[in-house]
Design a protein around this motif. Structure first.
Motif, PDB file in Angstrom:
ATOM      1  N   THR A 100       0.603  -0.942  -0.248  1.00 19.88           N
ATOM      2  CA  THR A 100       0.094  -0.247  -0.153  1.00 19.88           C
ATOM      3  C   THR A 100       1.017   1.331  -0.078  1.00 19.88           C
ATOM      4  N   ASP A 101       2.262   1.220  -0.769  1.00 19.88           N
ATOM      5  CA  ASP A 101       2.983   2.259  -0.590  1.00 19.88           C
ATOM      6  C   ASP A 101       3.166   2.953  -2.166  1.00 19.88           C
ATOM      7  N   VAL A 102       2.150   4.177  -1.890  1.00 19.36           N
ATOM      8  CA  VAL A 102       2.078   5.041  -3.192  1.00 19.36           C
ATOM      9  C   VAL A 102       2.981   6.023  -3.656  1.00 19.36           C
ATOM     10  N   LEU A 103       3.998   6.127  -3.006  1.00 20.14           N
ATOM     11  CA  LEU A 103       5.210   6.633  -3.162  1.00 20.14           C
ATOM     12  C   LEU A 103       6.225   6.034  -4.429  1.00 20.14           C
ATOM     13  N   GLY A 125      -4.989   8.814  -2.941  1.00 22.35           N
ATOM     14  CA  GLY A 125      -4.054   8.381  -1.630  1.00 22.35           C
ATOM     15  C   GLY A 125      -4.465   7.113  -1.191  1.00 22.35           C
ATOM     16  N   GLY A 126      -3.943   7.072   0.189  1.00 23.26           N
ATOM     17  CA  GLY A 126      -3.464   6.161   0.913  1.00 23.26           C
ATOM     18  C   GLY A 126      -5.131   6.522   1.952  1.00 23.26           C
ATOM     19  N   VAL A 127      -5.435   5.596   2.657  1.00 24.87           N
ATOM     20  CA  VAL A 127      -6.634   5.704   3.089  1.00 24.87           C
ATOM     21  C   VAL A 127      -6.696   4.468   4.932  1.00 24.87           C
ATOM     22  N   SER A 128      -6.826   4.478   5.879  1.00 26.95           N
ATOM     23  CA  SER A 128      -5.996   3.918   7.309  1.00 26.95           C
ATOM     24  C   SER A 128      -7.631   3.149   7.389  1.00 26.95           C
ATOM     25  N   LEU A 129      -8.006   2.057   7.399  1.00 26.52           N
ATOM     26  CA  LEU A 129      -9.523   1.179   7.289  1.00 26.52           C
ATOM     27  C   LEU A 129      -9.314   1.012   8.671  1.00 26.52           C
ATOM     28  N   GLY A 130      -8.814   1.126  10.049  1.00 29.47           N
ATOM     29  CA  GLY A 130      -8.631   0.197  11.389  1.00 29.47           C
ATOM     30  C   GLY A 130      -8.587  -1.423  10.905  1.00 29.47           C
ATOM     31  N   SER A 156      -5.849  -0.800   5.162  1.00 30.89           N
ATOM     32  CA  SER A 156      -5.331   0.202   4.627  1.00 30.89           C
ATOM     33  C   SER A 156      -5.808  -0.070   3.218  1.00 30.89           C
ATOM     34  N   VAL A 157      -5.940   0.988   2.353  1.00 32.65           N
ATOM     35  CA  VAL A 157      -6.018   1.106   1.006  1.00 32.65           C
ATOM     36  C   VAL A 157      -5.275   1.852   0.570  1.00 32.65           C
ATOM     37  N   VAL A 158      -5.057   1.715  -0.691  1.00 38.63           N
ATOM     38  CA  VAL A 158      -4.611   3.128  -1.598  1.00 38.63           C
ATOM     39  C   VAL A 158      -5.416   2.870  -2.816  1.00 38.63           C
ATOM     40  N   GLU A 159      -6.336   4.088  -2.749  1.00 40.19           N
ATOM     41  CA  GLU A 159      -7.200   4.200  -3.979  1.00 40.19           C
ATOM     42  C   GLU A 159      -7.005   5.344  -4.851  1.00 40.19           C
ATOM     43  N   ARG A 160      -6.408   5.221  -6.410  1.00 42.30           N
ATOM     44  CA  ARG A 160      -6.185   6.071  -7.252  1.00 42.30           C
ATOM     45  C   ARG A 160      -6.678   6.085  -8.657  1.00 42.30           C
ATOM     46  N   LEU A 188       0.063   6.741   6.009  1.00 41.10           N
ATOM     47  CA  LEU A 188      -0.259   6.855   6.470  1.00 41.10           C
ATOM     48  C   LEU A 188      -0.652   4.920   6.332  1.00 41.10           C
ATOM     49  N   THR A 189      -0.326   4.466   5.302  1.00 43.33           N
ATOM     50  CA  THR A 189      -0.764   3.278   5.583  1.00 43.33           C
ATOM     51  C   THR A 189      -0.236   2.452   6.127  1.00 43.33           C
ATOM     52  N   GLN A 190       0.934   2.866   5.365  1.00 45.61           N
ATOM     53  CA  GLN A 190       2.046   2.317   6.704  1.00 45.61           C
ATOM     54  C   GLN A 190       2.584   2.094   7.861  1.00 45.61           C
ATOM     55  N   ARG A 191       1.446   3.215   8.637  1.00 48.96           N
ATOM     56  CA  ARG A 191       1.480   3.570  10.216  1.00 48.96           C
ATOM     57  C   ARG A 191       0.392   2.992  11.311  1.00 48.96           C
ATOM     58  N   SER A 192      -0.413   2.695   9.316  1.00 44.01           N
ATOM     59  CA  SER A 192      -1.725   2.054  10.633  1.00 44.01           C
ATOM     60  C   SER A 192      -1.433   0.644  10.717  1.00 44.01           C
ATOM     61  N   PHE A 193      -0.913  -0.005   9.574  1.00 43.02           N
ATOM     62  CA  PHE A 193      -0.090  -1.622  10.263  1.00 43.02           C
ATOM     63  C   PHE A 193       0.767  -1.440  11.447  1.00 43.02           C
ATOM     64  N   TRP A 194       1.559  -0.726  11.514  1.00 39.92           N
ATOM     65  CA  TRP A 194       2.480  -0.960  12.295  1.00 39.92           C
ATOM     66  C   TRP A 194       1.959  -0.462  13.356  1.00 39.92           C
ATOM     67  N   ILE A 195       1.048   0.165  13.572  1.00 42.61           N
ATOM     68  CA  ILE A 195       0.318   0.214  15.188  1.00 42.61           C
ATOM     69  C   ILE A 195      -0.037  -0.571  15.974  1.00 42.61           C
ATOM     70  N   GLU A 196      -0.912  -1.221  14.380  1.00 44.21           N
ATOM     71  CA  GLU A 196      -2.222  -2.448  14.831  1.00 44.21           C
ATOM     72  C   GLU A 196      -1.454  -3.982  15.040  1.00 44.21           C
ATOM     73  N   TRP A 197      -0.218  -3.441  14.765  1.00 42.66           N
ATOM     74  CA  TRP A 197       0.762  -4.847  14.916  1.00 42.66           C
ATOM     75  C   TRP A 197       1.358  -4.754  16.544  1.00 42.66           C
ATOM     76  N   GLU A 198       1.936  -3.336  16.667  1.00 44.35           N
ATOM     77  CA  GLU A 198       2.296  -2.715  17.918  1.00 44.35           C
ATOM     78  C   GLU A 198       0.965  -3.436  19.408  1.00 44.35           C
ATOM     79  N   LYS A 199       0.210  -3.224  18.758  1.00 44.59           N
ATOM     80  CA  LYS A 199      -0.675  -4.147  20.052  1.00 44.59           C
ATOM     81  C   LYS A 199      -0.549  -5.305  20.595  1.00 44.59           C
ATOM     82  N   TRP A 200      -0.560  -6.197  18.669  1.00 42.61           N
ATOM     83  CA  TRP A 200      -0.848  -7.323  18.575  1.00 42.61           C
ATOM     84  C   TRP A 200       0.255  -8.347  20.113  1.00 42.61           C
ATOM     85  N   ILE A 201       1.527  -7.399  19.686  1.00 44.78           N
ATOM     86  CA  ILE A 201       2.755  -7.624  20.040  1.00 44.78           C
ATOM     87  C   ILE A 201       2.520  -7.040  21.951  1.00 44.78           C
ATOM     88  N   SER A 202       2.330  -6.464  22.064  1.00 48.63           N
ATOM     89  CA  SER A 202       2.290  -5.787  23.884  1.00 48.63           C
ATOM     90  C   SER A 202       1.058  -6.698  24.158  1.00 48.63           C
TER      91      SER A 202
END
Length: 303
Positions: free
Chosen positions: A87-90, A119-124, A128-132, A284-298
């Motif tokens: 989901t990296d648009v760059l 651009g990217g959207v965090s879906l919770g 996440s999704v990149v729609e363009r 945004l899309t990369q951060r949404s992945f890592w935020i969720e991953w950190e929750k599970w690891i914690s």
């Protein structure tokens, strides 16, 4: 000696059936297995991602089907980097310029490089999704001159059906825009120049195996439309296509670079962080992945 004689008297075959998995649920033809009996429902887990799955499935007049065959390849990189990449648009403009130049040629110059409308959207829940705006031909339903006039008439009929069924606004979005959807943590549905499903599994911290399937509307089977769709698939997303080798090289290069984590112990994904309004190139899309991953690891649990 009969087979029964080889087992002890305490063995009872009727009590040794296969055990059903705790959760096995379906959404729009996609089946999800979960070994956690206490997990939230699939519908709640998917949340806002369901809209984008609907956008894929509703393209078919009959139903969306898996095309026979699977592509399998590997990368010497941590699997989570492919979640980022998907989901990296760059990276598209800089990493895949040869394909973008091919698009310009195949479209008779009507589609050019450097166009980023979306651009990217965090879906919770880590999704996440990149729609363009799609800058390539799409079997559903954006014609390019390479496909010829007969294909143009077919695709115009498909588009007219979408407008009749879903209205002009939704039809425009389904046909003329593309989506790269990440379902946390390792399922990707690419609705771009073709529709593909990608999963990737960690084999070791620096090695993953990837499986990819192509999807197509049932009504396309046995027709030129399916050939156009699969050509798009192989040309860009196939293991020998214009994009996948680029992506694997980038992933493996990043993996080698991350070996210096003791000297540079960070991975900066702060682009757009804290902004009141998201920019198309934010991370945004990369951060949404890592935020969720950190929750599970914690929690000390696995997703």
């Amino acid at each position: 000696m009969s087979e029964a004689d080889t087992y002890p008297e305490s063995f009872h075959a009727e009590g040794n059936d296969l055990v059903a998995v705790p959760r096995f649920e379906e959404y729009r033809g996609f089946w999800f297995l979960n070994f956690d009996s206490g997990a939230i429902s699939l519908e709640e887990f998917l949340g806002d991602a369901r809209e984008y799955i609907d956008m894929v499935v509703d393209q078919a007049e009959e139903e969306m089907c898996v095309v026979d065959g699977v592509q399998e390849y590997s990368a010497r990189a941590n699997w989570k980097m492919l979640s980022e990449n998907s989901t990296d648009v760059l990276h598209v403009e800089t990493l895949h310029p040869t394909y973008l130049d091919l698009i310009r040629t195949n479209s008779g110059g009507t589609i050019v490089r450097g166009k980023l409308n979306g651009g990217g959207v965090s879906l919770g829940n880590g999704h996440s999704v990149v729609e363009r705006e799609a800058t390539y031909g799409r079997p559903v339903a954006q014609w390019i001159s390479l496909w010829g006039e007969e294909a143009k008439a077919e695709i115009e009929q498909v588009y007219a059906r979408l407008v009749s069924k879903f209205g002009a606004e939704r039809a425009e979005r389904m046909a003329k825009r593309s989506r790269n959807l990440l379902i946390f943590p390792n399922l990707v549905i690419n609705d771009i120049m073709s529709v593909t499903v990608r999963t990737f599994q960690p084999i070791s911290p620096d090695y993953m195996e990837v499986s990819v399937w192509s999807l197509a509307p049932k009504e396309e089977f046995g027709k030129p439309a399916l050939e156009r769709r699969l050509t798009n698939f192989f040309e860009f997303l196939g293991p020998g296509g214009f994009a996948t080798p680029d992506d694997i090289e980038a992933l493996e290069s990043c993996q080698r670079a991350f070996a210096s984590w003791r000297e540079a112990p960070w991975n900066d994904l702060s682009k757009g962080f804290g902004a009141e309004k998201s920019h198309p190139t934010d991370e945004l899309t990369q951060r949404s992945f890592w935020i969720e991953w950190e929750k599970w690891i914690s929690r000390g649990s696995k997703p």
